[in-house]
Design an enzyme around this catalytic site. Structure first.
Site, PDB file in Angstrom:
ATOM      1  CB  SER A 198      -0.955  -0.028   1.194  1.00  0.00           C
ATOM      2  OG  SER A 198      -1.866   1.036   1.163  1.00  0.00           O
ATOM      3  CG  ASP A 223      -2.789   3.762  -1.831  1.00  0.00           C
ATOM      4  OD1 ASP A 223      -3.474   3.637  -2.866  1.00  0.00           O
ATOM      5  OD2 ASP A 223      -2.847   2.963  -0.883  1.00  0.00           O
ATOM      6  CG  ASP A 239      -3.029  -0.863  -2.760  1.00  0.00           C
ATOM      7  OD1 ASP A 239      -2.834   0.234  -2.207  1.00  0.00           O
ATOM      8  OD2 ASP A 239      -3.885  -1.676  -2.365  1.00  0.00           O
ATOM      9  CG  ASP A 248      -6.446   0.526  -1.542  1.00  0.00           C
ATOM     10  OD1 ASP A 248      -5.519   1.362  -1.403  1.00  0.00           O
ATOM     11  OD2 ASP A 248      -6.680  -0.365  -0.709  1.00  0.00           O
TER      12      ASP A 248
END
Length: 482
Positions: free
Chosen positions: A104, A247, A249, A251
């Site tokens: 993340s 960010d 990834d 999401d």
């Protein structure tokens, strides 16, 4: 788990890359699949979708995950390097397990594996049964150091992003952002190209900005000073109606107005929930209280921090007939428990964090009103939240200090010198960490991070200036805990 230090946090395992050996990642995935089998969501011959972010360690870990899927009798279905919500949209729609290799927003020396159920996120109630699974490493597959030596390769990529892009074009319309010029800050986000395609599919002019060949950890809750400066520099050209990014990834969203001011994720969540006509809203206790002051939602549920808690609360609201039921986090990730209808179009449920939906909701609303993002913000109740973190502060030590502070507040004093200018503490909330409300209405919240050795500090006040000052006070106070 205990020996490696790779703990199970929100929806998955995270730790130092050096600790996330192939053998450890293999073991985690085997435990996950055994739990899915016990739930009837995995069986021999079933596809298990895999995707990953752009960290250097991600390909190696994805290969270890594929090895575990094969060893358990499944078929790895490789979706490539794509946004987490795009992977979930594909896997949930087919009712198959899925996992995302990502750390993340945390630095590249760490990584993680996020697990999903066949039609939704891995819940907190799944953690204990997964831990209880007996896992044996197959003989001859790993070196003594835990490196995978079995000949396992990822299959060819299965394309999943087209349906993700079409999801938003079909709901908002091909001209929803027509006439807007949007800067897309690409850095190293895995969805950087998909985000460009999405806004172009809605009619906007998208200008890619600052693409990076090395991984940059962008935290949507604690925006780096470099990113604050970049947004101001881009905005100073007068070319952009807004600037978008995510960010690592993809999401969690980060959206800036035409002046280069990054919107807080919890404010973006309010704008999106209002645009979608949400009847029920679930959000963590740390999110901006302007939500309640807006009054558009019949039910507001405050949860612990973490998408599994939000998913659980918003799902229960939807099951009670309170629809549309949505959820969002302070990091901006937005979740849909059920279908949403607007302008004779329907958007299907996606009960996992998504970065694209809240940004599009805000941009479309701003275009319709003709006020820009700053105009939308001006109509919100004057509540301002800020957050930051103290790095390299172990969670155990944070919890110890928070417990001591709580005891002081309960037994010795209602202020303990934390913020005498705010008056006494009039409310103590221990839903997640320690959240204190003062006589003057200002709020400070201390919470150990669930996925890194750091302390999160959140504040809320009636002005941006006061929030900034209060955050500095809170960080200074907590710095004595290091």
């Amino acid at each position: 788990m205990s020996r490696s230090g790779v703990a199970f946090g929100t929806s998955g395992a995270r730790g130092l890359v050096t600790s996330m050996t192939d053998a450890l990642c293999f073991a985690y995935v085997v435990g996950y699949l055994k739990h899915m089998r016990a739930l009837g969501e995995f069986s021999n011959g079933m596809d298990v979708a895999i995707a990953g972010d752009l960290r250097p360690s991600t390909p190696r870990i994805m290969r270890a995950c594929a090895a575990a899927i094969i060893q358990q009798g499944g078929k790895p279905l490789f979706c490539g390097h794509v946004p987490t919500p795009a992977l979930c949209l594909y896997a949930f729609g087919r009712g198959i397990p899925s996992l995302m290799v990502t750390g993340s927003h945390i630095p590249a020396d760490r990584n993680g594996i996020k697990f999903n159920r066949a039609r939704g996120e891995f819940l907190k109630s799944d953690e204990a049964p997964m831990r209880e699974q007996a896992v044996e490493l197959p003989v001859g597959w790993f070196t003594d150091a835990g490196a995978l030596i079995c000949d396992v390769q990822l299959p060819p990529v299965t394309e999943v992003t087209t349906s993700y892009i079409e999801r938003y074009r079909d709901f908002f319309g091909a001209t929803a952002l027509e006439g807007m010029k949007l800067g897309v800050y690409q850095h190293s986000a895995v969805g950087r190209d998909v985000l460009v395609e999405v806004v172009r599919a809605l009619g906007a002019q998208a200008i890619p900005l600052a693409r990076s060949d090395t991984f940059i950890s962008v935290d949507t809750e604690a925006v780096r000073q470099e990113d604050v400066t970049l947004a101001k520099e881009w905005a100073a050209t007068g070319e952009y109606d807004a600037i978008l990014t995510t960010d690592g990834d993809s999401d969690r969203p980060l959206l800036a107005d035409s002046s280069g001011n990054w919107l807080r994720g919890d404010v973006l969540g309010i704008l999106a929930a209002n645009y979608l006509g949400a009847v029920a809203v679930a959000t963590p206790v740390s999110s901006n209280t302007a939500l309640e002051k807006m009054g558009f939602a019949r039910l507001v549920q405050r949860t612990r921090i973490g998408s599994p808690f939000v998913v659980d609360a918003m799902t229960r609201a939807g099951q009670q007939g309170l629809v549309p039921s949505v959820g969002y986090e302070a990091n901006g990730g937005f979740l849909l428990a059920n279908q949403v209808g607007k302008n004779n179009k329907v958007l299907d449920a996606l009960p996992t964090r998504d970065s694209v939906l809240p940004m599009l909701c805000a941009l479309v609303a701003a275009r319709v009103k003709g006020s820009g993002l700053s105009g939308l913000l001006a109509n919100l109740p004057p509540r301002f939240t800020l957050s930051d973190r103290l790095a390299e502060l172990p969670a155990e030590k944070s919890r110890e200090k928070i417990l001591a502070l709580t005891e002081q507040l309960r037994t010795l004093s209602h202020n303990v010198g934390l913020a005498p200018e705010c008056g006494n503490v009039c409310k103590i909330d221990e839903t997640d960490g320690l959240r204190l409300t003062f006589d003057n209405g200002e709020i400070i919240h201390f919470r150990p991070s669930g996925n890194a050795p750091e302390l999160r500090v959140y504040v809320e006040a009636d002005s941006q200036e006061r929030a900034a000052a209060f955050l500095a006070t809170g960080l200074k106070y907590a710095s004595n805990w290091q």
